[in-house]
Design an enzyme around this catalytic site. Sequence first.
Site, short mmCIF file in Angstrom:
data_model
loop_
_atom_site.label_atom_id
_atom_site.label_comp_id
_atom_site.label_asym_id
_atom_site.label_seq_id
_atom_site.Cartn_x
_atom_site.Cartn_y
_atom_site.Cartn_z
N GLU A 108 62.62 -8.47 45.04
CA GLU A 108 63.08 -8.23 43.66
C GLU A 108 64.55 -7.82 43.66
OE1 GLU A 108 60.54 -6.29 40.71
OE2 GLU A 108 62.19 -4.89 40.39
N THR A 135 64.97 -8.55 37.54
CA THR A 135 64.57 -7.65 36.45
C THR A 135 65.40 -7.92 35.20
OG1 THR A 135 66.13 -5.88 36.94
CG2 THR A 135 64.04 -5.84 38.14
N ALA A 188 65.65 -2.76 30.04
CA ALA A 188 64.68 -2.34 29.02
C ALA A 188 65.27 -2.45 27.62
CB ALA A 188 64.26 -0.90 29.29
N HIS A 235 62.06 -11.69 34.82
CA HIS A 235 61.36 -10.69 34.02
C HIS A 235 61.83 -10.85 32.57
CE1 HIS A 235 60.68 -7.73 37.62
NE2 HIS A 235 60.61 -8.99 37.99
N ARG A 245 56.48 -5.15 28.65
CA ARG A 245 56.87 -4.45 27.43
C ARG A 245 58.26 -3.83 27.58
NH1 ARG A 245 54.36 1.22 26.00
NH2 ARG A 245 55.92 1.73 27.57
N GLY A 246 58.52 -3.17 28.74
CA GLY A 246 59.75 -2.39 28.91
C GLY A 246 59.53 -0.97 28.40
N ASP A 247 60.48 -0.09 28.73
CA ASP A 247 60.41 1.31 28.28
C ASP A 247 61.61 1.59 27.39
OD1 ASP A 247 58.11 2.25 29.62
OD2 ASP A 247 59.24 2.24 31.50
N GLN A 285 53.35 -1.85 40.37
CA GLN A 285 54.34 -0.78 40.48
C GLN A 285 54.34 -0.34 41.94
OE1 GLN A 285 56.82 0.99 39.69
NE2 GLN A 285 56.09 2.14 37.88
P1 FAD Z 1 52.00 -2.80 28.52
O1 FAD Z 1 51.04 -3.73 29.15
O2 FAD Z 1 52.28 -2.99 27.06
O3 FAD Z 1 51.43 -1.34 28.79
C1 FAD Z 1 52.13 -0.17 28.36
C2 FAD Z 1 51.11 0.93 28.08
O4 FAD Z 1 50.33 0.58 26.93
C3 FAD Z 1 50.09 1.14 29.21
O5 FAD Z 1 49.79 2.50 29.23
C4 FAD Z 1 48.90 0.30 28.78
O6 FAD Z 1 47.69 0.78 29.34
C5 FAD Z 1 48.95 0.46 27.27
N1 FAD Z 1 48.46 -0.71 26.54
C6 FAD Z 1 48.62 -2.01 26.86
N2 FAD Z 1 48.05 -2.79 25.90
C7 FAD Z 1 47.56 -1.94 24.95
C8 FAD Z 1 46.87 -2.13 23.73
N3 FAD Z 1 46.57 -3.35 23.27
N4 FAD Z 1 46.52 -1.03 23.01
C9 FAD Z 1 46.82 0.21 23.44
N5 FAD Z 1 47.46 0.45 24.61
C10 FAD Z 1 47.84 -0.61 25.35
N6 FAD Z 1 60.80 -2.65 32.93
C11 FAD Z 1 61.93 -3.22 32.46
O7 FAD Z 1 62.49 -2.75 31.49
N7 FAD Z 1 62.46 -4.33 33.06
C12 FAD Z 1 61.90 -4.91 34.13
O8 FAD Z 1 62.40 -5.92 34.64
C13 FAD Z 1 60.69 -4.32 34.66
N8 FAD Z 1 60.07 -4.87 35.72
C14 FAD Z 1 58.87 -4.35 36.15
C15 FAD Z 1 58.20 -4.97 37.20
C16 FAD Z 1 56.98 -4.47 37.65
C17 FAD Z 1 56.26 -5.17 38.78
C18 FAD Z 1 56.41 -3.32 37.04
C19 FAD Z 1 55.12 -2.77 37.53
C20 FAD Z 1 57.08 -2.70 35.98
C21 FAD Z 1 58.31 -3.20 35.53
N9 FAD Z 1 59.01 -2.62 34.47
C22 FAD Z 1 60.17 -3.18 34.00
C23 FAD Z 1 58.51 -1.38 33.86
C24 FAD Z 1 57.58 -1.65 32.63
O9 FAD Z 1 58.27 -2.30 31.61
C25 FAD Z 1 57.08 -0.28 32.18
O10 FAD Z 1 56.21 0.25 33.15
C26 FAD Z 1 56.43 -0.24 30.81
O11 FAD Z 1 56.21 1.12 30.48
C27 FAD Z 1 55.10 -0.95 30.71
O12 FAD Z 1 55.23 -2.30 30.74
P2 FAD Z 1 53.94 -3.24 30.67
O13 FAD Z 1 54.42 -4.62 30.61
O14 FAD Z 1 52.95 -2.87 31.70
O15 FAD Z 1 53.40 -2.78 29.21
#
Ligand code: FAD
Length: 290
Positions: A16, A48, A51, A76, A106-108, A175
Amino acid sequence: MKISKILKKKRTLSFEVFPPKKYDEEIVKLYETINALKQYNPDFISVTCGANGSNRKNNTEIAGYIKEKGIEPLAHLTGGPSTEEDILNAIKSLKEKNIENVLALRGDKPVDYEAEYCKTFKHATDLMDYINKNSDLSFAGACYPEGHSECDSLKEDLIHMKEKQDAGAEFFITQIFYDNEYYYRLVSEARKVGITKPIIPGVMPLIFPSSIKRTKEMCGLTIPLEYRNMLEYYKDNPKVFKEIGINYAVYQIMDLIAKGAPGIHIYIMNNSKTAEEIYKRLEHVFKELF
Ligand code: FAD
């Protein structure tokens, strides 16, 4: 080629990288890193995306460069800061560069982000649905061996992970984690709830003393006591600290392969030396078992 197709045939090795902050000044260095990574025959390199969505264009440019070099890119894409138009534009740019694979996230919400976050795409699955409707891109999802920080339980997190598979995620990348048992637990629990797609473990060697605190604070990760004690003991000796970090990552990788991981994804923090250090210790493993 679709990464999911590669995963059907073999174990994957991937790295990555991220778009540098000072893009114009540092992009040449990143391109040198990508060129150096080629010698390890990665099955894909992921890039990546910020966010806040600001570097979406740079992310696509870098993914395009990876593709030009004959390596499969995984771009991403974050839905949180995006409008439908942003995603349509991103899809268009990716298609123009013949990029087939995306990690849909989703991103943070960044602390200094003033606009409403997740206005259009509340969760990764909303972005996945939209990608499905508007493109033939193949996509993967993120998952969390220690559970996502916002989720009350691993059980609930797994429900949402399954929703990602149902939305079309063809594989998952985890993660980072420092205790492989969390990965094995995730895989085992995921299989029980019907998640059948490959779950690729993400490994990131701790090579700078400052990264221990950051890793724990940012991701709330558990660092096993023995390993933590070792890092603590050597924290004032950067060379030894780095060596311990690389060797621990090598140990994690060997254990993960022995227990059937479908691939290894290495977070190299744009440093090709990290890949080199790991590769030279595991050359035969990568050549024979990947
Ligand atoms: P989601 O799947 O939307 O989950 C977020 C939270 O919401 C979780 O707690 C989940 O359990 C909950 N949830 C999901 N769906 C629902 C629903 N329908 N109803 C209620 N709750 C729900 N961030 C960046 O900004 N850029 C990057 O390039 C990046 N790369 C990453 C690569 C990897 C391999 C990983 C593991 C993470 C990466 N992240 C990146 C971080 C990631 O964006 C954050 O961890 C973010 O908080 C969650 O993203 P997600 O896509 O898992 O979100």
